[in-house]
Structures are given as structure tokens and as C-alpha cells.
Scaffold this active site. Structure first.
Site, PDB file in Angstrom:
ATOM      1  N   SER A  48       0.851  -1.198   0.000  1.00 47.64           N
ATOM      2  CA  SER A  48       0.000   0.000   0.000  1.00 47.64           C
ATOM      3  C   SER A  48       0.887   1.249   0.000  1.00 47.64           C
ATOM      4  O   SER A  48       2.092   1.167   0.252  1.00 47.64           O
ATOM      5  CB  SER A  48      -0.894   0.010   1.247  1.00 47.64           C
ATOM      6  OG  SER A  48      -0.096   0.221   2.405  1.00 47.64           O
ATOM      7  N   ASP A  81      -1.300  -1.658  -3.933  1.00 48.98           N
ATOM      8  CA  ASP A  81      -2.664  -1.677  -3.385  1.00 48.98           C
ATOM      9  C   ASP A  81      -3.176  -0.241  -3.215  1.00 48.98           C
ATOM     10  O   ASP A  81      -2.487   0.603  -2.637  1.00 48.98           O
ATOM     11  CB  ASP A  81      -2.599  -2.393  -2.019  1.00 48.98           C
ATOM     12  CG  ASP A  81      -3.961  -2.696  -1.433  1.00 48.98           C
ATOM     13  OD1 ASP A  81      -4.909  -2.884  -2.208  1.00 48.98           O
ATOM     14  OD2 ASP A  81      -4.054  -2.779  -0.187  1.00 48.98           O
ATOM     15  N   HIS A  82      -4.354   0.045  -3.720  1.00 50.12           N
ATOM     16  CA  HIS A  82      -4.991   1.370  -3.577  1.00 50.12           C
ATOM     17  C   HIS A  82      -4.068   2.518  -3.974  1.00 50.12           C
ATOM     18  O   HIS A  82      -3.816   3.441  -3.169  1.00 50.12           O
ATOM     19  CB  HIS A  82      -5.482   1.594  -2.137  1.00 50.12           C
ATOM     20  CG  HIS A  82      -6.616   0.696  -1.761  1.00 50.12           C
ATOM     21  ND1 HIS A  82      -7.894   0.889  -2.215  1.00 50.12           N
ATOM     22  CD2 HIS A  82      -6.653  -0.432  -1.002  1.00 50.12           C
ATOM     23  CE1 HIS A  82      -8.677  -0.066  -1.741  1.00 50.12           C
ATOM     24  NE2 HIS A  82      -7.946  -0.885  -1.017  1.00 50.12           N
ATOM     25  N   HIS A 179     -13.240  -2.353   4.510  1.00 52.00           N
ATOM     26  CA  HIS A 179     -11.908  -2.505   5.088  1.00 52.00           C
ATOM     27  C   HIS A 179     -11.968  -2.492   6.620  1.00 52.00           C
ATOM     28  O   HIS A 179     -12.857  -1.886   7.200  1.00 52.00           O
ATOM     29  CB  HIS A 179     -10.989  -1.376   4.607  1.00 52.00           C
ATOM     30  CG  HIS A 179     -10.680  -1.464   3.145  1.00 52.00           C
ATOM     31  ND1 HIS A 179     -11.243  -0.638   2.217  1.00 52.00           N
ATOM     32  CD2 HIS A 179      -9.864  -2.314   2.460  1.00 52.00           C
ATOM     33  CE1 HIS A 179     -10.790  -0.957   1.014  1.00 52.00           C
ATOM     34  NE2 HIS A 179      -9.958  -1.972   1.132  1.00 52.00           N
ATOM     35  N   LYS A 183     -16.855  -4.896   9.926  1.00 55.77           N
ATOM     36  CA  LYS A 183     -17.410  -4.910   8.569  1.00 55.77           C
ATOM     37  C   LYS A 183     -18.924  -4.945   8.499  1.00 55.77           C
ATOM     38  O   LYS A 183     -19.511  -4.458   7.547  1.00 55.77           O
ATOM     39  CB  LYS A 183     -16.870  -6.126   7.812  1.00 55.77           C
ATOM     40  CG  LYS A 183     -15.352  -6.115   7.664  1.00 55.77           C
ATOM     41  CD  LYS A 183     -14.900  -7.212   6.746  1.00 55.77           C
ATOM     42  CE  LYS A 183     -13.398  -7.416   6.776  1.00 55.77           C
ATOM     43  NZ  LYS A 183     -12.660  -6.214   6.355  1.00 55.77           N
ATOM     44  N   HIS A 210     -12.014  -6.698  -2.163  1.00 54.22           N
ATOM     45  CA  HIS A 210     -11.265  -6.027  -1.083  1.00 54.22           C
ATOM     46  C   HIS A 210     -11.979  -6.303   0.243  1.00 54.22           C
ATOM     47  O   HIS A 210     -13.081  -6.828   0.267  1.00 54.22           O
ATOM     48  CB  HIS A 210     -11.209  -4.518  -1.349  1.00 54.22           C
ATOM     49  CG  HIS A 210     -10.195  -4.159  -2.377  1.00 54.22           C
ATOM     50  ND1 HIS A 210      -9.067  -3.431  -2.089  1.00 54.22           N
ATOM     51  CD2 HIS A 210     -10.118  -4.462  -3.696  1.00 54.22           C
ATOM     52  CE1 HIS A 210      -8.350  -3.289  -3.186  1.00 54.22           C
ATOM     53  NE2 HIS A 210      -8.964  -3.906  -4.182  1.00 54.22           N
ATOM     54  N   ASP A 255      -5.717  -8.197   4.822  1.00 52.06           N
ATOM     55  CA  ASP A 255      -4.674  -7.450   5.523  1.00 52.06           C
ATOM     56  C   ASP A 255      -4.950  -7.398   7.030  1.00 52.06           C
ATOM     57  O   ASP A 255      -4.123  -7.774   7.858  1.00 52.06           O
ATOM     58  CB  ASP A 255      -4.595  -6.025   4.946  1.00 52.06           C
ATOM     59  CG  ASP A 255      -3.477  -5.207   5.592  1.00 52.06           C
ATOM     60  OD1 ASP A 255      -2.588  -5.803   6.220  1.00 52.06           O
ATOM     61  OD2 ASP A 255      -3.486  -3.968   5.460  1.00 52.06           O
ATOM     62  N   ARG A 259      -2.776  -8.269  10.853  1.00 52.80           N
ATOM     63  CA  ARG A 259      -2.494  -7.317  11.944  1.00 52.80           C
ATOM     64  C   ARG A 259      -3.009  -7.881  13.270  1.00 52.80           C
ATOM     65  O   ARG A 259      -2.417  -7.665  14.327  1.00 52.80           O
ATOM     66  CB  ARG A 259      -3.175  -5.975  11.661  1.00 52.80           C
ATOM     67  CG  ARG A 259      -2.663  -5.328  10.394  1.00 52.80           C
ATOM     68  CD  ARG A 259      -3.399  -4.030  10.109  1.00 52.80           C
ATOM     69  NE  ARG A 259      -2.992  -3.520   8.801  1.00 52.80           N
ATOM     70  CZ  ARG A 259      -3.059  -2.259   8.445  1.00 52.80           C
ATOM     71  NH1 ARG A 259      -3.536  -1.363   9.269  1.00 52.80           N
ATOM     72  NH2 ARG A 259      -2.662  -1.881   7.246  1.00 52.80           N
TER      73      ARG A 259
HETATM   74  P1  13P Z   1      -9.141  -6.100   5.102  1.00 51.77           P
HETATM   75  O1  13P Z   1      -9.135  -4.837   5.873  1.00 51.77           O
HETATM   76  O2  13P Z   1     -10.450  -6.803   5.205  1.00 51.77           O
HETATM   77  O3  13P Z   1      -8.017  -7.024   5.446  1.00 51.77           O
HETATM   78  O4  13P Z   1      -8.975  -5.711   3.545  1.00 51.77           O
HETATM   79  C1  13P Z   1      -7.701  -5.503   3.000  1.00 51.77           C
HETATM   80  C2  13P Z   1      -7.759  -4.884   1.647  1.00 51.77           C
HETATM   81  O5  13P Z   1      -8.775  -4.807   0.994  1.00 51.77           O
HETATM   82  C3  13P Z   1      -6.485  -4.381   1.111  1.00 51.77           C
HETATM   83  O6  13P Z   1      -6.672  -3.736  -0.112  1.00 51.77           O
HETATM   84  O1  G3H Z   2      -6.992  -1.330   2.119  1.00 46.40           O
HETATM   85  C1  G3H Z   2      -6.090  -1.028   2.852  1.00 46.40           C
HETATM   86  C2  G3H Z   2      -5.066  -2.024   3.238  1.00 46.40           C
HETATM   87  O2  G3H Z   2      -5.511  -2.788   4.326  1.00 46.40           O
HETATM   88  C3  G3H Z   2      -3.745  -1.355   3.493  1.00 46.40           C
HETATM   89  O3  G3H Z   2      -3.790  -0.630   4.663  1.00 46.40           O
HETATM   90  O4  G3H Z   2      -3.108   1.619   3.863  1.00 46.40           O
HETATM   91  O5  G3H Z   2      -2.985   1.007   6.301  1.00 46.40           O
HETATM   92  O6  G3H Z   2      -1.361   0.020   4.670  1.00 46.40           O
HETATM   93  P1  G3H Z   2      -2.749   0.602   4.889  1.00 46.40           P
HETATM   94 ZN    ZN Z   3      -8.542  -2.691  -0.227  1.00 51.03          ZN
END
Ligand code: 13P
Ligand code: G3H
Ligand code: ZN
Length: 316
Positions: A48, A81-82, A179, A183, A210, A255, A259
Site C-alpha cells: 500500500s 494496493d490502492h 476494510h 465490517k 477487497h 490485511d 495485523r
Molecule cells: P481487510 O481490511 O479486510 O483485510 O482488507 C484488506 C484490503 O482490501 C487491502 O486492499
Molecule cells: O486497504 C487497505 C489495506 O488494508 C492497506 O492498509 O493503507 O494502512 O497500509 P494501509
Molecule cells: Zn482494499
């Protein structure tokens, strides 16, 4: 071995989903590789914008290159990612990434199309594929918080039009996930009806889910028993991963769960050994626990056991 994301999707489509796991440091990378090797699964490493800032984007790249040497049997792709537009170009030009995600889902449709199109053009010139997003997930991403009421599911007709207009290679769809660790309020379920309609309009087109952490209750309970205060958490039902994969979801992003494993291991360790201050013993436990967690997810995604067949199909 780093491969293209498209190669992974081609092998997985309609049968199983590739786990896309975020990493931020060496311990996560070690656990991820170990778990994917032990479960014989291909995977996607996601980085990310926040991760690239946490230590340094170059540090993450070096960690991944080293892991590739330590675990030569691993087959994986490296994905942004994103991303915003600027970060996408940085990754495309780095020559290291297999694919990028341009996330302009917070912009209106036309602007999302315009931005995504530009990124697709730049990425395709260098042989990378592009994931884009349409619809809006609830929850928290790095610097954007979407309140529950503002989240909106992906419209199937718009999804078809969006892919046609942008030429993107995969599409992140909002089908009820969000996320983070909180949820669902009440009913916990994906919108399979919407997913089916999207697949009907985009047959054989890779879709991405996601916000797919399951936020295991026993994990949260252990964190709270060791001093944590995580309340009202709820994740995706793991029994919905494979049904989603059968409807074209080829990439499932996880993700938050990693954690939680980290937090549980470290809280329990320092609760039980309050005089300790060496970070390596809990770090070692985390690597093993994260590896076990990853292997368990790969089984649920159907990616476990696919490595040899994938290798054969790639002619390696
Ligand atoms: P989670 O927060 O459900 O783990 O999703 C992670 C995600 O979509 C990262 O792009
Ligand atoms: O969608 C977000 C991912 O879980 C990454 O999280 O931007 O805190 O690294 P982050
Ligand atoms: Zn995501």
C-alpha cells in the site's frame, strides 16, 4: 519467482482465488512466504502507499527480492494496493511491480474512467496489468474513511461500461465488504446476487474482493484477554471465499487479519513475560503464527495445492 498478475489470474479464474496479502516489514514477508510454500499456493504481495512510506519503498522491494532468493519455489506477483495516479506511475516505472491498482473510486464515474484510462495506457506500455475500482466500500483505508451510509455497491451495468471504456484488466467490486475489523452490523453476508450479475456482464473477467478479512473471533478474544479493547468486530464469513471465486473473484485481499495475528502474539508475549524487552522472541513467534494463518487462508481460497500445476502451465 515473480510472475505477472495476469498469469496468476488465468490459472485461477472460476476455480479458486489468489490470496492478496499486504506486507510492511520483513517478519510479515517471512511468514507470508513460509505459509504459501507450506500450503503450496501462489499468492500476490500487496504494497500500500502507507507501507511504502512506513520504512521506505526501496526497503520493501529489497525484502521481497531477498525472500524470492530464500524461497526459490515461491510463485507470486507484486501489486500496488490502492494507488493514486502518481504512485501508480512510480511503480510502473520502477520495473519491479507486476500490477498496480488505481483507486479513483471516490471520484465520479467519468473522472474515475479518465484517470483509470491514463494509468492503463502507461501500465500496458510496460507490460503491467491494472486493477481499478468501481463502487465504494465502507470502512477505513489509509487516509480515507467511508461511513457505512456512503458505501455503495457496484452497479453491474456500470461495471461493464467502465471496463469497456477504461481497458482495465481486473475490477475491484463493492459487494458488501469493507476494510478493517468492523465490517458488518447484524447480518454477515456478501451480495452474491450483485456479483452474479457482474459476472454475467463481464464473463471471464477477473474480479477482486477487497476488505475480505474474516476477523476471527478467537483472535479478537485473545487480544482482548491480553489487554486489548476491540469491540463489536466482525469479518467476512470464510465459507463465502470459494463461492465468490466460482463467480469470477480471482483475487481476495486480506490485511486486517494479519495485523490481528501480530497484535495477539505481541500482547500475549509481553503480558506473560513483562520483564522481556527483546523484540526477536515475539517476532519469531509471529512469523510462525502468520505462516500458519496464511496457509489456513490459502486452503479456504482454494489456492493451496495449486503451485505445481501452475508451474507446469507456465512451463517452468
Ligand atoms: P481487510 O481490511 O479486510 O483485510 O482488507 C484488506 C484490503 O482490501 C487491502 O486492499
Ligand atoms: O486497504 C487497505 C489495506 O488494508 C492497506 O492498509 O493503507 O494502512 O497500509 P494501509
Ligand atoms: Zn482494499
Amino acid at each position: 519467482m515473480i510472475v505477472t498478475t495476469a498469469q496468476l489470474f488465468k490459472h485461477a479464474y472460476g476455480k479458486y482465488a489468489i490470496g492478496a496479502y499486504n506486507i510492511n516489514n520483513a517478519e510479515q514477508a517471512m511468514g507470508l512466504f513460509k505459509g504459501c510454500i507450506s500450503s503450496k499456493a501462489p499468492f500476490i504481495i500487496q504494497i500500500s502507499k502507507g507501507a511504502r512510506k512506513y520504512t521506505d519503498k526501496k526497503m520493501l522491494e529489497a525484502i521481497i527480492r531477498s525472500a524470492d532468493e530464500i524461497f526459490p519455489e515461491a510463485i507470486f506477483a507484486v501489486h500496488l494496493d490502492h494507488g493514486d495516479e502518481e504512485t501508480c506511475y512510480d511503480c510502473i516505472n520502477s520495473g519491479f511491480y507486476s500490477s498496480v491498482m488505481i483507486d479513483a473510486s471516490h471520484d465520479p464515474f467519468a473522472k474515475n474512467v479518465e484517470i483509470t484510462k491514463r494509468v492503463v495506457e502507461a501500465a500496458h506500455k510496460k507490460g503491467l496489468s491494472v486493477e481499478a475500482e468501481l463502487g465504494m466500500l465502507g470502512g477505513v483505508e489509509e487516509d480515507i474513511k467511508v461511513e457505512e451510509g456512503h458505501a455503495c455497491l457496484t452497479d453491474p451495468a456500470e461495471a461493464q461500461e467502465f471496463v469497456k471504456q477504461t481497458g482495465c484488466d481486473s475490477l475491484a467490486c463493492a459487494i458488501g465488504t469493507s476494510h478493517g475489523a468492523f465490517k458488518f452490523k447484524g447480518k454477515q453476508s456478501l451480495h452474491f446476487d450483485v456479483l452474479k450479475k457482474i459476472q454475467d456482464r463481464l464473463p471471464n473477467f477477473p474480479l477482486v474482493m477487497h476488505g475480505s478479512s474474516s476477523v476471527p473471533k478467537d483472535e479478537v478474544d485473545r487480544i482482548n484477554a491480553a489487554g486489548g479493547q476491540i469491540k463489536d468486530s466482525m469479518g467476512v464469513d470464510v465459507n463465502e471465499y470459494l463461492p465468490a471465486a466460482k463467480l469470477g473473484v480471482t483475487k481476495i485481499n486480506i490485511d486486517t487479519d494479519g495485523r490481528l495475528v501480530w497484535t495477539r502474539v505481541h500482547r500475549e508475549f509481553f503480558r506473560d513475560k513483562p520483564a522481556e524487552f527483546d523484540f526477536r522472541p515475539p517476532g519469531k513467534i509471529f512469523i510462525e503464527e502468520y505462516a500458519k494463518f496464511i496457509a489456513s487462508r490459502n486452503v479456504l481460497l482454494g489456492s493451496a495445492g495449486q503451485l505445481d500445476d501452475l508451474r507446469k502451465s507456465l512451463g517452468k
